[in-house]
Design a protein around this motif. Sequence first.
Motif, short mmCIF file in Angstrom:
data_model
loop_
_atom_site.label_atom_id
_atom_site.label_comp_id
_atom_site.label_asym_id
_atom_site.label_seq_id
_atom_site.Cartn_x
_atom_site.Cartn_y
_atom_site.Cartn_z
N PHE A 523 0.83 -1.21 0.00
CA PHE A 523 0.00 0.00 0.00
C PHE A 523 0.86 1.26 0.00
N PRO A 524 1.75 1.43 -0.97
CA PRO A 524 2.63 2.61 -0.95
C PRO A 524 1.88 3.92 -1.09
N GLY A 525 0.72 3.89 -1.73
CA GLY A 525 -0.01 5.13 -1.97
C GLY A 525 -0.47 5.82 -0.70
N MET A 526 -0.69 5.06 0.38
CA MET A 526 -1.18 5.67 1.61
C MET A 526 -0.11 6.54 2.28
N PHE A 527 1.13 6.42 1.83
CA PHE A 527 2.23 7.18 2.43
C PHE A 527 2.59 8.43 1.60
N GLU A 528 1.79 8.75 0.60
CA GLU A 528 2.08 9.89 -0.26
C GLU A 528 0.92 10.88 -0.23
N ARG A 529 1.28 12.18 -0.21
CA ARG A 529 0.29 13.23 -0.35
C ARG A 529 0.48 13.88 -1.72
N THR A 530 -0.63 14.17 -2.39
CA THR A 530 -0.53 14.74 -3.74
C THR A 530 -1.18 16.12 -3.85
N GLU A 531 -1.85 16.59 -2.80
CA GLU A 531 -2.39 17.95 -2.78
C GLU A 531 -1.69 18.73 -1.68
N TYR A 532 -1.36 19.99 -1.99
CA TYR A 532 -0.60 20.80 -1.04
C TYR A 532 -1.21 22.21 -0.95
N PHE A 533 -0.54 23.09 -0.22
CA PHE A 533 -1.02 24.46 -0.02
C PHE A 533 0.06 25.44 -0.47
N GLU A 534 -0.37 26.64 -0.74
CA GLU A 534 0.54 27.75 -0.99
C GLU A 534 0.39 28.75 0.16
#
Length: 597
Positions: A523-534
């Motif tokens: 389940f590598p995807g659970m350890f990645e974030r793809t949306e962030y903030f400015e």
Amino acid sequence: MKLFVAPMFCAGLVASALASAAEDWLPPLPAWQGSSEALIKGRADNWVTPAELTGLTDSPDYAATLAYMQALVDSSDWLQLEQFGVSPQGRALYLIKASKALHKIANNPARPLLLVQAGIHSGEIDGKDAGLMLLRDIAHGSKATLLDNADLLFIPILSPDGHERRALYNRMNQRGPLQQGWRATAQNLNLNRDYAKADAPEMQALLGVINQYQPDLYIDVHVTDGEDYQYDVTYGFNEPFAAISVNSASWLAKVYRPAVNTALEQAGHIPGPLVFGVDNKDFSKGLSGWTASPRFSNGYGDVRHLPTVLVENHSLKPYRQRVLGTYVLLQQSLKLLNEQGKALILARQADMQARPKRMTLSFKAAEQADVIDFKGISYELRQSAISGDSYVAWTGQPKLYPQLPVYWDKVADKEVAIPQAYWIPPEQQLVIQRLKLHGIAISVLDKPQKISLRQLSVSDYRFADKPFESRLMLTDASFDAAVQSRSLSAGWVRVSTDQPLGRLAVALLEPTAPDSFFSWGFFPGMFERTEYFEPYAIEPLIARMLAQQPALQQQFEQALAKDEQLRNNPRERYNWFYRQMPFYDQQYLKYPVFIEP
């Protein structure tokens, strides 16, 4: 009578000389003689095996093995050759079915079925040549009665690509055969670490055989190295005091082990337990008794209620001696199934029907030791001018270690309450397919449903520093749990634990289990974030939050006081607030498999 002419395969005076020299660096070899030597056929016999043509000093290559198998099968109505898969390099995987009722060989409660597997590590090929000799004697010798009330599936080479990576110098710690295969597959996978994750095509094919034929006893033949001792055939299984399949383990301990040990001893062999030295420089410290997890054949067999014996012949004994010992073990196993196999079938059924409320996921060594009289070999500690350290030099002289302590893995290390079911979202196709591959029953939700489920969030974790078996494993993880009402859409998969393979499902889906899909990094995807903030967006939002929630400022200051990284990293300060916002990824660090308590 059809005569079999063995194809020519690796021999020659030069190779023989090299093999002789190759033993010069190994410890002295005690002399051995046993009545099992009468099993070897001479060149004049019509069905002498390729290995016997060398006096059991060498083993045939893939083509010669297949040629002998095909000729033997063609000569008998009791034998049938079946291809069950293909290796990564394109070699066929074969098994031989042996039965006097070939059309009833699968799922036949009247006829216990033995599955014997050789060459999972193809440098450890003793089982292949022993099995071919035994099949020959069943079809054309005096062993036909072994099929009176039991059947046999024989896989001579599970890793054919590793088998064909043959060389004189593959295994420096092992006496013979002359040409030895390679431990891993062409994809550099160790198949006896692959049972749970089932990445290798060879393993996936093997699981298909197990699911199709449902054997009652499984024997996996290896060769071990490490310490020197008198035993030439050691074997083991998960003992009753640390077994998932307690009834099957009790049959192995009370019925199988005494009968096999007696047969081996009568044939001149020295059977022993599958144990390892606690300190390889000081045998007096005792032995370690191993309880296998589901990545190994014997651990996997235990958790899926398939009684499994891991045979580890001793690498320092000659190939001839090891092959003959394996023959005796396999012969006695079949004989025992003829006589008492129905009791094993009943034990398996009891294990499959049991529905315990809790399950131990892993065991650790007990502080209180058992004791055994261990038939060892004496040794000296010598100083190395190369390494600067001392090393063990075995003398070849038998030595009895009376009342040697054995520290068994029998204390529960991790334990879990068995839930009713696990729920898997439809996008986790790899996990769903692997469950099916293992034979685990699943159901697919056909309409939306609202249900109360527990979800686990990873609060702390660490990946391994380097790949193991082509995967980056989770070496440590902590979880927080929350129960919530979830609306599931059609397509979600439910895995009930109320089924014969329910405990296998727990071993694969409970994330804290040592060989779970989570631990193997599925389940590598659970350890990645793809949306962030400015910063330009989050600054006004933080100001608004602080105005609406006065207590938040105090919480933030408390966090600053405790966390040095938060004090010194501006981005982390933003992140602290970001985690309090609905914009934050709600699936980040959330285990995607939900638990129905």
